[in-house]
Design a protein around this motif. Structure first.
Motif, short mmCIF file in Angstrom:
data_model
loop_
_atom_site.label_atom_id
_atom_site.label_comp_id
_atom_site.label_asym_id
_atom_site.label_seq_id
_atom_site.Cartn_x
_atom_site.Cartn_y
_atom_site.Cartn_z
N PRO A 174 0.81 -1.23 0.00
CA PRO A 174 0.00 0.00 0.00
C PRO A 174 0.84 1.27 0.00
O PRO A 174 2.04 1.26 0.32
CB PRO A 174 -0.77 -0.13 1.31
CG PRO A 174 0.21 -0.80 2.23
CD PRO A 174 0.96 -1.78 1.35
N GLY A 175 0.18 2.38 -0.37
CA GLY A 175 0.76 3.70 -0.19
C GLY A 175 1.92 4.03 -1.09
O GLY A 175 2.72 4.93 -0.78
N ILE A 176 2.07 3.34 -2.22
CA ILE A 176 3.15 3.61 -3.16
C ILE A 176 2.58 4.38 -4.35
O ILE A 176 1.68 3.88 -5.04
CB ILE A 176 3.84 2.30 -3.59
CG1 ILE A 176 4.46 1.64 -2.36
CG2 ILE A 176 4.89 2.57 -4.67
CD1 ILE A 176 5.06 0.29 -2.62
N GLU A 177 3.11 5.56 -4.59
CA GLU A 177 2.51 6.46 -5.58
C GLU A 177 2.54 5.88 -6.99
O GLU A 177 1.55 5.94 -7.71
CB GLU A 177 3.23 7.81 -5.54
CG GLU A 177 2.63 8.83 -6.50
CD GLU A 177 3.32 10.18 -6.40
OE1 GLU A 177 2.96 11.09 -7.19
OE2 GLU A 177 4.22 10.34 -5.54
N GLU A 178 3.67 5.34 -7.39
CA GLU A 178 3.76 4.76 -8.74
C GLU A 178 3.14 3.37 -8.73
O GLU A 178 3.64 2.47 -8.04
CB GLU A 178 5.22 4.68 -9.19
CG GLU A 178 5.35 4.13 -10.61
CD GLU A 178 6.78 3.76 -10.99
OE1 GLU A 178 6.95 3.11 -12.03
OE2 GLU A 178 7.72 4.12 -10.24
N PRO A 179 2.08 3.13 -9.49
CA PRO A 179 1.45 1.80 -9.48
C PRO A 179 2.43 0.67 -9.78
O PRO A 179 2.36 -0.40 -9.17
CB PRO A 179 0.37 1.93 -10.55
CG PRO A 179 0.04 3.38 -10.59
CD PRO A 179 1.34 4.08 -10.33
N GLY A 205 8.42 -4.02 -4.85
CA GLY A 205 9.01 -3.11 -5.80
C GLY A 205 9.44 -3.74 -7.10
O GLY A 205 9.29 -4.94 -7.32
N GLY A 206 9.95 -2.89 -7.98
CA GLY A 206 10.46 -3.36 -9.27
C GLY A 206 9.42 -3.46 -10.35
O GLY A 206 9.67 -3.10 -11.51
N TRP A 233 6.74 -2.64 -15.64
CA TRP A 233 8.07 -2.35 -15.09
C TRP A 233 8.05 -0.99 -14.40
O TRP A 233 7.56 0.00 -14.95
CB TRP A 233 9.11 -2.32 -16.20
CG TRP A 233 9.46 -3.65 -16.79
CD1 TRP A 233 8.65 -4.71 -16.99
CD2 TRP A 233 10.75 -4.04 -17.28
NE1 TRP A 233 9.33 -5.75 -17.57
CE2 TRP A 233 10.62 -5.37 -17.77
CE3 TRP A 233 11.99 -3.41 -17.37
CZ2 TRP A 233 11.69 -6.06 -18.33
CZ3 TRP A 233 13.05 -4.10 -17.93
CH2 TRP A 233 12.91 -5.42 -18.39
N ALA A 234 8.61 -0.93 -13.20
CA ALA A 234 8.73 0.35 -12.49
C ALA A 234 9.75 1.24 -13.19
O ALA A 234 10.70 0.76 -13.82
CB ALA A 234 9.14 0.11 -11.04
N ASP A 235 9.59 2.54 -13.05
CA ASP A 235 10.52 3.48 -13.68
C ASP A 235 11.96 3.22 -13.24
O ASP A 235 12.89 3.27 -14.05
CB ASP A 235 10.13 4.92 -13.31
CG ASP A 235 8.84 5.37 -13.99
OD1 ASP A 235 8.42 4.71 -14.97
OD2 ASP A 235 8.24 6.35 -13.53
N ALA A 236 12.15 2.93 -11.97
CA ALA A 236 13.51 2.72 -11.45
C ALA A 236 14.14 1.47 -12.06
O ALA A 236 15.34 1.46 -12.35
CB ALA A 236 13.47 2.58 -9.93
N PHE A 237 13.34 0.44 -12.28
CA PHE A 237 13.89 -0.78 -12.87
C PHE A 237 14.24 -0.56 -14.34
O PHE A 237 15.25 -1.06 -14.83
CB PHE A 237 12.90 -1.94 -12.73
CG PHE A 237 13.47 -3.27 -13.13
CD1 PHE A 237 14.34 -3.96 -12.29
CD2 PHE A 237 13.15 -3.84 -14.36
CE1 PHE A 237 14.88 -5.18 -12.67
CE2 PHE A 237 13.69 -5.06 -14.73
CZ PHE A 237 14.56 -5.74 -13.89
N ILE A 238 13.42 0.21 -15.05
CA ILE A 238 13.71 0.52 -16.45
C ILE A 238 15.04 1.29 -16.55
O ILE A 238 15.89 0.98 -17.41
CB ILE A 238 12.55 1.34 -17.07
CG1 ILE A 238 11.30 0.48 -17.14
CG2 ILE A 238 12.95 1.85 -18.45
CD1 ILE A 238 10.06 1.25 -17.59
N LYS A 239 15.23 2.27 -15.68
CA LYS A 239 16.44 3.08 -15.73
C LYS A 239 17.68 2.27 -15.36
O LYS A 239 18.78 2.56 -15.84
CB LYS A 239 16.30 4.28 -14.78
CG LYS A 239 15.25 5.28 -15.24
CD LYS A 239 15.06 6.38 -14.20
CE LYS A 239 13.97 7.36 -14.64
NZ LYS A 239 13.71 8.39 -13.61
N ALA A 240 17.50 1.26 -14.52
CA ALA A 240 18.64 0.48 -14.06
C ALA A 240 19.05 -0.62 -15.04
O ALA A 240 20.12 -1.19 -14.91
CB ALA A 240 18.32 -0.15 -12.71
#
Length: 330
Positions: A174-179, A205-206, A233-240
């Motif tokens: 819960p409570g995570i802004e990025e779906p 995450g991820g 895919w989360a934005d952070a995982f795409i960037k990594a």
């Protein structure tokens, strides 16, 4: 293709080995629906057996939604099968109900003495997102944020570090802004397979969802296989990660089955866009580990057959690879 039916689509599968016989379980739906997207709400479970994971004998439907009003009267989705110390078999499965428009998922429990005819334990319900640890999950459907209240694909195994049993499942935090950063591997424990206690997620995450988790050990390391879509895919995982997002199968790693779990510093294990193999399992065979999953997309769209097993390898760093590049057969 390894498991295929002329008149039915087949997708998520799970396996249990008894002696020298593999028991394969899978979701199925009639091709008379025309649109394969309708299969999810018109589903039953089926059973087949094999000695080599290639040639299969179909035994027909083995489990289906409740025929009367119940928490699982809409769907009985993906699960896992284990054998207890007394020789009784246990099926854990995902259920949804018509009253909730199939949006709320829960975990069910059935038993069998022959691996084919299953009887629900009570009304079948064995785990829901309730109690003290429900606060660590999206326990209500977040309308407009995500498409369901996720609690599905239970993977149950004996606790290798002591008594009792462990359950992993697809969930969300819960409570995570990025779906797409809210996907989680949920966790529960039991002393006897009948009474389960919801625990905190073992990973968050991820991705927006980490579907069909499977936890196993190879060469002293623990792995949690999962599948996910390129759109989750989360934005952070795409960037990594270099390269475009793909749909398919990847994994978490840990030194202990209860975690902490992390994503490996490696390429996505087994993916493409459009997806070739999805909802995969890694099975231990006499010749080494293999990966087996359903054929998702072909030249004419959804295929719905289980693919032949392919060898899996572990390098010195503990990273996994397969014998194919996930494009074979396209």
């Amino acid at each position: 293709m390894t498991i295929a039916l002329e008149k039915k689509w087949i997708w998520d599968s799970w396996y249990h080995k008894e002696g020298d016989v593999w028991h394969g379980y899978f979701l199925q739906a009639d091709k008379s629906l025309i649109d394969p997207e309708l299969r999810h709400l018109n589903v039953t479970q089926a059973h087949a057996i094999s000695k080599d994971l290639i040639d299969w004998e179909h035994l027909g439907t083995c489990f289906e939604p409740s025929t009367s009003t119940a928490w699982d009267d809409s769907t009985t989705w993906t699960g896992s099968v284990v054998k207890d110390d007394d020789g009784l078999y246990h099926l854990f499965y995902t259920g949804t109900c018509l009253a909730e428009k199939s949006l709320y998922q829960r975990v069910g429990h059935a038993i069998s003495d022959d691996l084919h005819n299953w009887k629900r334990v009570g009304d079948g319900l064995c785990l829901d997102i309730i109690g003290e640890n429900a606060q660590y999950y999206e326990d209500q459907h977040q309308v407009g944020h995500w498409h369901d209240r996720a609690m599905r694909d239970p993977w149950v195994m004996k606790n290798p570090n002591g008594k009792g049993w462990l359950m992993y499942f697809t969930a969300r935090a819960p409570g995570i802004e990025e779906p797409n950063a809210g996907g989680a591997i949920g966790f529960a424990t039991s002393d006897d397979l009948y009474h389960w206690e919801l625990q905190k997620p073992v990973f968050v995450g991820g991705f927006g969802q980490l579907e069909v988790p499977q936890v196993f050990e190879l060469k002293g390391r623990w792995y949690c296989l999962f599948c996910t879509s390129s759109s989750h895919w989360a934005d952070a995982f795409i960037k990594a990660r270099a390269g475009k997002p793909v749909t398919g199968n990847h994994y978490l790693v840990a030194d202990n089955p209860e975690g902490p779990w992390s994503l490996p510093e490696s390429e996505f294990l087994d993916g493409d866009d459009p997806c070739y193999r999805y909802a995969a399992r890694i099975l231990q065979t006499d010749t080494g580990p293999v990966i087996i999953g359903f054929h998702d997309q072909g030249p004419n769209g959804f295929v719905g057959e289980i693919l032949d097993p392919v060898a899996v390898h572990v390098n010195d760093e503990g990273l996994l690879s397969t014998d194919d590049n996930n494009k074979k057969g396209q």
